[in-house]
Design an enzyme around this catalytic site. Sequence first.
Site, PDB file in Angstrom:
ATOM      1  N   LYS A   1      70.645  60.603 108.058  1.00  0.00           N
ATOM      2  CA  LYS A   1      70.207  60.025 109.342  1.00  0.00           C
ATOM      3  C   LYS A   1      71.399  59.877 110.309  1.00  0.00           C
ATOM      4  CE  LYS A   1      65.820  59.766 108.571  1.00  0.00           C
ATOM      5  NZ  LYS A   1      64.879  60.568 109.375  1.00  0.00           N
TER       6      LYS A   1
ATOM      7  N   SER B   1      67.460  56.807 112.082  1.00  0.00           N
ATOM      8  CA  SER B   1      67.210  55.512 111.438  1.00  0.00           C
ATOM      9  C   SER B   1      68.392  54.604 111.735  1.00  0.00           C
ATOM     10  CB  SER B   1      67.082  55.680 109.920  1.00  0.00           C
ATOM     11  OG  SER B   1      67.071  54.402 109.286  1.00  0.00           O
TER      12      SER B   1
ATOM     13  N   TYR C   1      70.251  59.118 101.918  1.00  0.00           N
ATOM     14  CA  TYR C   1      69.231  59.249 102.982  1.00  0.00           C
ATOM     15  C   TYR C   1      69.869  58.826 104.313  1.00  0.00           C
ATOM     16  CZ  TYR C   1      65.273  57.456 105.799  1.00  0.00           C
ATOM     17  OH  TYR C   1      64.392  57.159 106.808  1.00  0.00           O
TER      18      TYR C   1
HETATM   19  N1  NAP Z   1      59.311  53.709 107.895  1.00  0.00           N
HETATM   20  C1  NAP Z   1      60.539  53.306 108.152  1.00  0.00           C
HETATM   21  O1  NAP Z   1      60.918  52.155 107.890  1.00  0.00           O
HETATM   22  C2  NAP Z   1      61.514  54.263 108.797  1.00  0.00           C
HETATM   23  C3  NAP Z   1      62.720  53.743 109.263  1.00  0.00           C
HETATM   24  C4  NAP Z   1      63.636  54.590 109.848  1.00  0.00           C
HETATM   25  C5  NAP Z   1      63.343  55.923 109.999  1.00  0.00           C
HETATM   26  N2  NAP Z   1      62.158  56.411 109.538  1.00  0.00           N
HETATM   27  C6  NAP Z   1      61.902  57.835 109.714  1.00  0.00           C
HETATM   28  O2  NAP Z   1      60.680  58.016 110.395  1.00  0.00           O
HETATM   29  C7  NAP Z   1      60.150  59.302 110.096  1.00  0.00           C
HETATM   30  C8  NAP Z   1      58.688  59.178 109.715  1.00  0.00           C
HETATM   31  O3  NAP Z   1      58.595  58.428 108.515  1.00  0.00           O
HETATM   32  P1  NAP Z   1      57.382  57.460 108.170  1.00  0.00           P
HETATM   33  O4  NAP Z   1      57.979  56.153 107.847  1.00  0.00           O
HETATM   34  O5  NAP Z   1      56.336  57.558 109.189  1.00  0.00           O
HETATM   35  O6  NAP Z   1      56.921  58.106 106.779  1.00  0.00           O
HETATM   36  P2  NAP Z   1      55.491  58.513 106.189  1.00  0.00           P
HETATM   37  O7  NAP Z   1      54.456  57.559 106.608  1.00  0.00           O
HETATM   38  O8  NAP Z   1      55.743  58.737 104.738  1.00  0.00           O
HETATM   39  O9  NAP Z   1      55.195  59.909 106.908  1.00  0.00           O
HETATM   40  C9  NAP Z   1      56.000  61.034 106.658  1.00  0.00           C
HETATM   41  C10 NAP Z   1      55.367  62.240 107.324  1.00  0.00           C
HETATM   42  O10 NAP Z   1      56.209  63.371 107.098  1.00  0.00           O
HETATM   43  C11 NAP Z   1      55.444  64.397 106.442  1.00  0.00           C
HETATM   44  N3  NAP Z   1      56.344  65.119 105.550  1.00  0.00           N
HETATM   45  C12 NAP Z   1      57.043  64.648 104.494  1.00  0.00           C
HETATM   46  N4  NAP Z   1      57.749  65.635 103.941  1.00  0.00           N
HETATM   47  C13 NAP Z   1      57.491  66.746 104.666  1.00  0.00           C
HETATM   48  C14 NAP Z   1      57.913  68.100 104.587  1.00  0.00           C
HETATM   49  N5  NAP Z   1      58.749  68.500 103.624  1.00  0.00           N
HETATM   50  N6  NAP Z   1      57.447  68.980 105.495  1.00  0.00           N
HETATM   51  C15 NAP Z   1      56.590  68.590 106.466  1.00  0.00           C
HETATM   52  N7  NAP Z   1      56.139  67.330 106.594  1.00  0.00           N
HETATM   53  C16 NAP Z   1      56.597  66.426 105.704  1.00  0.00           C
HETATM   54  C17 NAP Z   1      54.322  63.645 105.721  1.00  0.00           C
HETATM   55  O11 NAP Z   1      53.176  64.437 105.496  1.00  0.00           O
HETATM   56  P3  NAP Z   1      52.925  65.323 104.160  1.00  0.00           P
HETATM   57  O12 NAP Z   1      53.346  64.463 103.009  1.00  0.00           O
HETATM   58  O13 NAP Z   1      51.476  65.656 104.191  1.00  0.00           O
HETATM   59  O14 NAP Z   1      53.781  66.536 104.344  1.00  0.00           O
HETATM   60  C18 NAP Z   1      54.002  62.570 106.752  1.00  0.00           C
HETATM   61  O15 NAP Z   1      53.197  63.107 107.771  1.00  0.00           O
HETATM   62  C19 NAP Z   1      61.040  59.869 108.978  1.00  0.00           C
HETATM   63  O16 NAP Z   1      61.993  60.738 109.536  1.00  0.00           O
HETATM   64  C20 NAP Z   1      61.731  58.638 108.442  1.00  0.00           C
HETATM   65  O17 NAP Z   1      62.942  58.945 107.810  1.00  0.00           O
HETATM   66  C21 NAP Z   1      61.233  55.615 108.946  1.00  0.00           C
END
Ligand code: NAP
Length: 255
Positions: free
Chosen positions: A163, A146, A159
């Site tokens: 990252k 991130s 968090y």
């Molecule tokens: N969105 C942003 O602005 C942003 C920015 C920077 C970085 N990121 C990073 O991008 C990545 C994806 O995030 P996202 O924004 O796409 O979030 P999201 O839409 O909430 O998706 C998260 C995914 O991770 C799975 N997950 C959560 N906890 C888990 C666990 N303990 N074991 C296995 N699977 C798990 C969830 O499925 P289940 O709940 O069914 O397990 C879901 O498929 C993350 O690493 C996040 O930190 C996101």
Amino acid sequence: MRTGLQGKTALITGASRGIGRAIATALAAEGANVVLSSRRQESLDEVAAELRAAHPDAGVLAKAAHVGDADQAAACVEAAVEEFGGIDVLVNNAGTNPYFGPMVDLDLARAEKTVQVNQFAIVQWTSLAWKRSMAERGGAIVNIASVGGMVTEHGIGYYNATKAAVIHLTRQFAVELAPVVRVNAIAPGLVKTQLARALWEPNEEAISKALPLGRLGEPEDIAHAAVFLAGDTASWMTGQTLVVDGGSIVRPAIA
Ligand SMILES: NC(=O)c1ccc[n+]([C@@H]2O[C@H](COP(=O)([O-])OP(=O)(O)OC[C@H]3O[C@@H](n4cnc5c(N)ncnc54)[C@H](OP(=O)(O)O)[C@@H]3O)[C@@H](O)[C@H]2O)c1
């Protein structure tokens, strides 16, 4: 230049929605077999059905696993190898943020959960994929970090510390697994997903205006970068973190 991902096998954690789902979709569109993992099997089955319909030639396997559970992780890696003969691409994408607030009020239970899912899971899944397949077969790993791992932000400091660790783990694994496996990361800015909803939904217009590129990220913006890093397109890159953030971290400090 082609990505060379046709017929390769990619395992994506957190593939049921958001960024992980978009990455799995983009890799399947490149002709890769995809192994979808996250905690809930039903959500994965829905994504798998969509991908099979859109890409009848791509192999799709849905296998639930909590990324922090060593046995479930091993079973998922094993299932991928049994189904497709090996793993060429690992996308360590699953992430969580169980705490919002100042770090001085953070409790150990939520700190440990954040480390388990965002940080140690990357070590665990990389180790499993390496030992079970990649050490022999080669391949590429893409970790989702991130921009928060590079700057300070209110409310999500811990968090972001995990990252920052992802960025360093990426460098360390790049050295330890070279030249057999390339390891790179993506540092997304604010992307419109469920995880970040509380950050963007109330202020989308104002945040968009403050970004040089004038809009928040979509999961597909990150998926394009993941395909590039997973493919032959990045064959001379390892240990790097690619920032995909609409320009957020190059904004002038004083507007
Ligand atoms: N969105 C942003 O602005 C942003 C920015 C920077 C970085 N990121 C990073 O991008 C990545 C994806 O995030 P996202 O924004 O796409 O979030 P999201 O839409 O909430 O998706 C998260 C995914 O991770 C799975 N997950 C959560 N906890 C888990 C666990 N303990 N074991 C296995 N699977 C798990 C969830 O499925 P289940 O709940 O069914 O397990 C879901 O498929 C993350 O690493 C996040 O930190 C996101």
